[in-house]
Write a protein that holds these residues in place. Structure first.
Motif, mmCIF file in Angstrom:
data_model
loop_
_atom_site.group_PDB
_atom_site.id
_atom_site.type_symbol
_atom_site.label_atom_id
_atom_site.label_comp_id
_atom_site.label_asym_id
_atom_site.label_seq_id
_atom_site.Cartn_x
_atom_site.Cartn_y
_atom_site.Cartn_z
ATOM 1 N N ILE A 53 0.928 -1.259 -0.022
ATOM 2 C CA ILE A 53 -0.134 0.071 0.007
ATOM 3 C C ILE A 53 1.089 1.082 -0.035
ATOM 4 N N LYS A 54 1.716 1.330 0.994
ATOM 5 C CA LYS A 54 2.721 2.369 0.686
ATOM 6 C C LYS A 54 3.478 2.851 -0.339
ATOM 7 N N GLU A 55 4.039 1.495 -0.948
ATOM 8 C CA GLU A 55 4.811 1.853 -2.320
ATOM 9 C C GLU A 55 3.809 2.142 -3.419
ATOM 10 N N PHE A 56 2.745 1.841 -3.437
ATOM 11 C CA PHE A 56 1.725 2.088 -4.456
ATOM 12 C C PHE A 56 1.150 3.647 -4.440
ATOM 13 N N ASP B 67 -3.078 8.452 -4.669
ATOM 14 C CA ASP B 67 -3.512 8.470 -3.229
ATOM 15 C C ASP B 67 -4.297 7.444 -2.760
ATOM 16 N N LYS B 68 -4.366 6.575 -3.639
ATOM 17 C CA LYS B 68 -5.177 5.284 -3.402
ATOM 18 C C LYS B 68 -4.222 4.113 -3.117
ATOM 19 N N PRO B 69 -4.440 2.909 -2.705
ATOM 20 C CA PRO B 69 -5.618 2.573 -1.966
ATOM 21 C C PRO B 69 -5.464 3.330 -0.261
ATOM 22 N N LEU B 70 -6.792 3.516 0.107
ATOM 23 C CA LEU B 70 -6.834 4.286 1.411
ATOM 24 C C LEU B 70 -6.780 2.918 2.404
ATOM 25 N N PHE B 71 -5.894 2.986 3.485
ATOM 26 C CA PHE B 71 -5.807 1.821 4.401
ATOM 27 C C PHE B 71 -6.979 2.297 5.440
ATOM 28 N N LYS B 72 -7.882 1.305 5.857
ATOM 29 C CA LYS B 72 -8.934 1.243 6.747
ATOM 30 C C LYS B 72 -8.517 0.801 8.016
ATOM 31 N N GLY B 73 -8.077 -0.292 8.016
ATOM 32 C CA GLY B 73 -7.712 -0.995 9.206
ATOM 33 C C GLY B 73 -6.911 -2.325 8.760
ATOM 34 N N ALA B 74 -6.607 -3.168 9.892
ATOM 35 C CA ALA B 74 -6.048 -4.337 9.885
ATOM 36 C C ALA B 74 -5.984 -5.265 11.068
ATOM 37 N N TYR B 75 -6.050 -6.474 10.900
ATOM 38 C CA TYR B 75 -5.940 -7.145 12.004
ATOM 39 C C TYR B 75 -4.581 -8.151 11.875
ATOM 40 N N VAL B 76 -3.656 -7.894 12.674
ATOM 41 C CA VAL B 76 -2.338 -8.505 12.643
ATOM 42 C C VAL B 76 -1.937 -9.177 13.761
ATOM 43 N N GLU B 77 -1.839 -10.451 13.741
ATOM 44 C CA GLU B 77 -1.218 -11.311 15.149
ATOM 45 C C GLU B 77 -2.011 -11.007 16.403
ATOM 46 N N GLU B 78 -3.495 -10.879 16.282
ATOM 47 C CA GLU B 78 -4.342 -10.541 17.461
ATOM 48 C C GLU B 78 -4.382 -9.206 17.691
ATOM 49 N N ALA B 79 -3.687 -8.203 16.917
ATOM 50 C CA ALA B 79 -3.878 -6.744 17.203
ATOM 51 C C ALA B 79 -4.517 -6.185 16.317
ATOM 52 N N VAL B 80 -5.476 -5.146 16.601
ATOM 53 C CA VAL B 80 -6.276 -4.359 15.499
ATOM 54 C C VAL B 80 -5.639 -2.977 15.411
ATOM 55 N N TYR B 81 -5.452 -2.649 14.305
ATOM 56 C CA TYR B 81 -5.142 -1.279 13.751
ATOM 57 C C TYR B 81 -6.081 -0.442 13.102
ATOM 58 N N VAL B 82 -6.561 0.637 13.372
ATOM 59 C CA VAL B 82 -7.794 1.375 12.749
ATOM 60 C C VAL B 82 -7.178 2.560 12.107
ATOM 61 N N GLY B 83 -7.351 2.947 10.832
ATOM 62 C CA GLY B 83 -6.995 4.179 10.729
ATOM 63 C C GLY B 83 -6.111 4.345 9.624
ATOM 64 N N ASP B 84 -5.877 5.280 8.726
ATOM 65 C CA ASP B 84 -4.665 5.518 7.575
ATOM 66 C C ASP B 84 -3.500 5.930 8.400
ATOM 67 N N ASP B 85 -3.617 6.573 9.633
ATOM 68 C CA ASP B 85 -2.484 6.844 10.465
ATOM 69 C C ASP B 85 -1.507 5.865 10.861
ATOM 70 N N GLN B 86 -2.110 4.706 10.927
ATOM 71 C CA GLN B 86 -1.545 3.431 11.350
ATOM 72 C C GLN B 86 -0.515 2.854 10.228
ATOM 73 N N LEU B 87 -0.557 3.153 9.313
ATOM 74 C CA LEU B 87 0.143 2.533 8.174
ATOM 75 C C LEU B 87 1.990 2.421 8.301
ATOM 76 N N ASP B 88 2.178 3.619 8.741
ATOM 77 C CA ASP B 88 3.611 3.569 8.992
ATOM 78 C C ASP B 88 4.170 2.646 10.029
ATOM 79 N N ALA B 89 3.087 2.460 11.063
ATOM 80 C CA ALA B 89 3.509 1.590 12.278
ATOM 81 C C ALA B 89 3.539 0.024 11.687
ATOM 82 N N LEU B 90 2.645 -0.050 10.712
ATOM 83 C CA LEU B 90 2.489 -1.584 10.185
ATOM 84 C C LEU B 90 3.720 -1.714 9.314
#
Length: 171
Positions: A95-98, A103-126
């Motif tokens: 997503i970051k490379e693309f 300006d797309k795709p917009l990151f909505k959220g993720a479930y990663v190893e039992e942790a939930v990330y919500v919001g486009d501002d979490q993309l860098d952390a992921l």
């Protein structure tokens, strides 16, 4: 779509959710055919499965799953695509490379190893999450470092006991 077909789709989605520890949700609407094809190609190269899903069916599959998806069912609005991968940060990197070109795709959220990330501002952390292989490599490097220091200290002492003791005492 008949009720039986919807039920089958929900069962399939529930099985995919159960088998995956890394699930990303993104909005790829607004991409033209070429950009969508390029995104699918980038996902394929990164071993990420990309699928457009219906929000209501995915929400029901999340409810039927044994996993706790936290706030993710609440963000299922508008167009949603699901990205599934074995490596936790692979979809985030795609997503970051693309997004360097669009300006797309917009990151909505993720479930990663039992942790939930919500919001486009979490993309860098992921993106910065390390994979198991990267963590194992870091641990091996840390474990090898003291051993290498002792070996180099022994070699720099010239092989004589007094030199070795002097070098080790300085360390």
């Amino acid at each position: 779509m008949t009720r039986e077909e919807k039920s089958q789709v929900i069962q399939d989605l529930t099985a995919q959710l159960a088998d995956s520890s890394t699930i990303y949700l993104a909005d790829i609407s607004g991409l033209d055919a070429t950009a969508t094809s390029n995104l699918r190609r980038a996902c394929f190269k990164a071993n990420v499965k990309l699928a457009v899903v219906k929000n209501t069916l995915l929400s029901k599959a999340m409810e039927a799953s044994d996993k706790d998806f936290g706030e993710l069912p609440e963000i299922l609005k508008g167009n949603t695509s699901m990205l599934i991968a074995e490596v936790a940060n692979a979809p985030a990197k795609v997503i970051k490379e693309f997004r360097k070109k669009s300006d797309k795709p917009l990151f909505k959220g993720a479930y990663v190893e039992e942790a939930v990330y919500v919001g486009d501002d979490q993309l860098d952390a992921l993106v910065n999450i390390k994979s198991k292989e990267e963590l194992i490599g870091d641990i091996i490097m840390l474990l090898q470092s003291p051993a290498k220091n002792v070996v180099s200290a022994l070699q720099s002492g010239g092989g004589k006991l007094a030199g070795i003791l002097k070098t080790l005492s300085e360390k």
